[in-house]
Design an enzyme around this catalytic site. Structure first.
Site, PDB file in Angstrom:
ATOM      1  N   TYR A   1     -13.819   9.536 -10.153  1.00 39.67           N
ATOM      2  CA  TYR A   1     -13.311  10.111  -8.876  1.00 39.67           C
ATOM      3  C   TYR A   1     -12.134  10.843  -8.808  1.00 39.67           C
ATOM      4  O   TYR A   1     -12.058  11.719  -8.501  1.00 39.67           O
ATOM      5  CB  TYR A   1     -13.328   9.140  -7.751  1.00 39.67           C
TER       6      TYR A   1
ATOM      7  N   GLY B   1     -18.007  10.413   8.825  1.00 39.70           N
ATOM      8  CA  GLY B   1     -16.775  10.268   8.398  1.00 39.70           C
ATOM      9  C   GLY B   1     -15.708  11.388   8.892  1.00 39.70           C
ATOM     10  O   GLY B   1     -15.946  11.989   9.942  1.00 39.70           O
TER      11      GLY B   1
ATOM     12  N   LEU C   1     -16.561  26.975   8.535  1.00 39.91           N
ATOM     13  CA  LEU C   1     -17.572  26.382   7.980  1.00 39.91           C
ATOM     14  C   LEU C   1     -16.911  24.916   7.333  1.00 39.91           C
ATOM     15  O   LEU C   1     -16.050  25.083   6.681  1.00 39.91           O
ATOM     16  CB  LEU C   1     -18.255  27.159   6.858  1.00 39.91           C
TER      17      LEU C   1
ATOM     18  N   SER D   1     -21.978  14.874   7.690  1.00 42.63           N
ATOM     19  CA  SER D   1     -23.089  14.105   8.582  1.00 42.63           C
ATOM     20  C   SER D   1     -22.259  12.552   8.820  1.00 42.63           C
ATOM     21  O   SER D   1     -22.887  11.699   9.715  1.00 42.63           O
ATOM     22  CB  SER D   1     -24.359  13.652   7.319  1.00 42.63           C
TER      23      SER D   1
END
Length: 283
Positions: A154, A15, A8, A13
């Site tokens: 980040y 990159g 999994l 979607s």
């Protein structure tokens, strides 16, 4: 067309996630390619078709910030395949800014996706990975090792993810589960474009930090001209999936290894500070 191995992957979607899904399918894995909005699966489906692996790639909805979504997805996986051999935590979100100007909201948002999303998905998958003696592979970043200017939120979230995984690894190993972090450097993918950065607006809002931000942006845009491809980064992830005993920490390029190595050999922090200070200097 089925395989005894099932993985999994979150955030497929575009990159690295998309490239990893296709590359894993090429290696014969059943791939559960997840994303928040399956309507965005067009590029993945096209890439899978071109690679001749459509039968091994199954698109599922999974939002890493929604525990019910994670549980529902895993229930469908086990009902369909009967097992889960690996989890690839790839979903992530970038943030550019500095705390005085942004406040704490971007930090909380980055933590939700980049850290708590990893925690929630790993928590839900662990019983199945124990049963299969499988693997947890988390795509972090060189920014999970080296703090970088204007990436405070980040890097904080990626540092947290690395600390979580480094602490989990020896515990999970006692139950037969391998844990690895994969650290890309600059990757030429839609991850950068997906941040929808309005650079003039960012500079206008930066106040006294505008000169440093401009120097950082100029340097970053130049560095992405030499970035590795998403497929190259994905090859490192799939290498971990297929290795019998992969190491805990894997970088996806020679540059990433050198960059991370600077930090890991930098006991007092001076080498990293000297390096990153040069990124925000306009001289």
């Amino acid at each position: 067309m089925t395989s005894p191995h099932t993985v999994l992957i979150t955030g497929t979607s575009s990159g690295i996630g998309l490239a990893t899904a296709v590359a894993a399918a090429r290696e014969g894995w059943n791939v559960i390619a997840t994303m928040r909005d399956p309507a965005r699966a067009g590029a993945l489906r096209e890439a899978a078709e071109q690679a001749g692996v459509t039968g091994l790639v199954r698109v599922e909805r999974l939002d890493v910030t929604d525990p019910a979504s994670i549980t529902a997805c895993l229930d469908r996986v086990i009902a369909t395949y009967g097992r889960l051999n690996a989890l690839v935590n790839n979903a992530g979100a970038g943030v550019v800014g500095t705390v005085e100007q942004s406040g704490s909201a971007p930090f909380r948002s980055a933590m939700e996706v980049n850290f708590f999303g990893v925690v929630e998905t790993t928590h839900a998958a662990m019983p199945y990975l124990r049963a299969s003696r499988g693997k947890v592979v988390t795509v972090t970043s060189v920014g999970g090792v080296v703090g970088q200017p204007f990436n405070e939120a980040y890097c904080a979230a990626k540092f947290a993810a690395e600390g979580f995984m480094e602490s989990l690894a020896p515990v999970a190993a006692t139950a037969g589960v391998g844990v690895t972090v994969v650290e890309p450097g600059a990757v030429a993918s839609e991850f950068v474009a997906s941040q929808n950065l309005d650079i003039p607006a960012l500079l206008e809002a930066a106040g006294p930090y505008a000169p440093a931000l401009k120097a950082y942006i100029d340097r970053t845009l130049a560095s992405f001209g030499n970035a590795q491809s998403a497929a190259e980064a994905a090859a490192s992830v799939v290498g971990v999936l297929t290795a019998e005993r992969p190491p805990f920490r894997v970088q996806t390029s020679a540059w990433a290894r050198d960059f991370v190595g600077t930090k890991l050999a930098d006991a007092d922090g001076s080498a990293v500070q000297a390096l990153t200070a040069s990124w925000v200097s306009s001289s």
